[in-house]
Write an enzyme that holds these catalytic residues in place. Structure first.
Site, PDB file in Angstrom:
ATOM      1  N   ASP A  21       0.853  -1.196   0.000  1.00 51.81           N
ATOM      2  CA  ASP A  21       0.000   0.000   0.000  1.00 51.81           C
ATOM      3  C   ASP A  21       0.885   1.242   0.000  1.00 51.81           C
ATOM      4  OD1 ASP A  21      -1.531   2.295   1.059  1.00 51.81           O
ATOM      5  OD2 ASP A  21      -3.145   0.827   1.190  1.00 51.81           O
ATOM      6  N   ASP A  54       0.214   3.978   2.773  1.00 50.22           N
ATOM      7  CA  ASP A  54       0.616   3.526   4.112  1.00 50.22           C
ATOM      8  C   ASP A  54       2.137   3.491   4.237  1.00 50.22           C
ATOM      9  OD1 ASP A  54      -1.941   3.265   5.039  1.00 50.22           O
ATOM     10  OD2 ASP A  54      -2.076   1.112   4.682  1.00 50.22           O
TER      11      ASP A  54
END
Ligand code: PRP
Ligand code: URA
Length: 209
Positions: free
Chosen positions: A200, A203
């Site tokens: 991700d 993130d």
């Protein structure tokens, strides 16, 4: 149909390897994304028009080249696209920066728009939309649609890693948009993540996982 440019420059490929690695921490990840974005912007701006100018060096008067003054814009797709902006601004400090806030619903994988702020003279600018990940393509397609609704005419899409599915989605929806990537990966997994990818991007940039 928009063209796809895959940058195979050794520096880009080397840095991308470290970006992908699980053991690369947030600080290094952020620095590397910025560096790769700068290197990609260097390649993606090869078609900028030049014009002649006459200058005086300490030795002589001479005719040289400068950029022909085309107005540029960078449009990151929030949040992860923000990680690419400063690298590009290092090369093109006069570019205006617009923002499009989209997140991908984890269940439906559909993009949800929550913020848009774009330069008012969008139609006059050459625009580079940036997002590290082109997965299903839903976010990029939606962002480019928003930009066109606001008058944008000349748009490039720059991503670190693309899945074939995302490339196809953008080419179908926006055949006038060329796509610049550092890698095209194998496929999407069952959760819509690019495989092997980097995980991700948001993130990893902001340490939220
Ligand atoms: C990620 C990524 C893209 C999108 C790609 O953002 O940065 O915007 O997913 O997926 P898609 O091609 O299938 O639409 P995310 O939705 O995780 O939001 P974030 O940047 O706020 O973390
Ligand atoms: N968004 C990400 O950040 N990574 C992926 O692999 C897919 C979507």
């Amino acid at each position: 149909m928009g063209k796809v440019y895959v940058f195979d420059h050794p520096l880009i490929q080397h840095k991308l390897t470290y970006i992908r690695r699980t053991d690369t921490g947030t600080k290094q990840f952020r620095e590397l994304v910025e560096e790769v974005a700068m290197l990609m912007a260097y390649e993606a701006t090869r078609d900028l028009p030049l014009e002649d100018t006459t200058i005086q060096t300490p030795v002589a008067s001479t005719q040289t080249k400068i950029l022909a003054g085309k107005k540029l814009g960078i449009v990151p797709i929030l949040r992860a696209g923000l990680g690419m902006v400063d690298g590009i601004l290092n090369l093109i400090p006069s570019a205006k920066v617009g923002h499009i806030g989209l997140y991908r619903d984890p269940e439906t994988l559909q993009p949800v728009e929550y913020y848009t702020k774009l330069p008012t003279d969008l139609e006059e600018r050459d625009l580079i939309t940036v997002d590290p990940m082109l997965a299903t393509g839903g976010s990029a397609v939606a962002a480019i649609t928003v930009m066109k609704q606001r008058g944008a005419k000349n748009i490039k899409l720059m991503c670190l890693i693309a899945a074939p599915e995302g490339i196809e989605a953008v080419q179908q929806a926006h055949p006038d948009v060329d796509i610049y990537v550092a890698a095209v990966d194998e496929c999407l997994n069952d959760h819509g993540y690019i495989t092997p990818g980097l995980g991700d991007a948001g993130d990893r940039l902001y340490g939220t996982k």
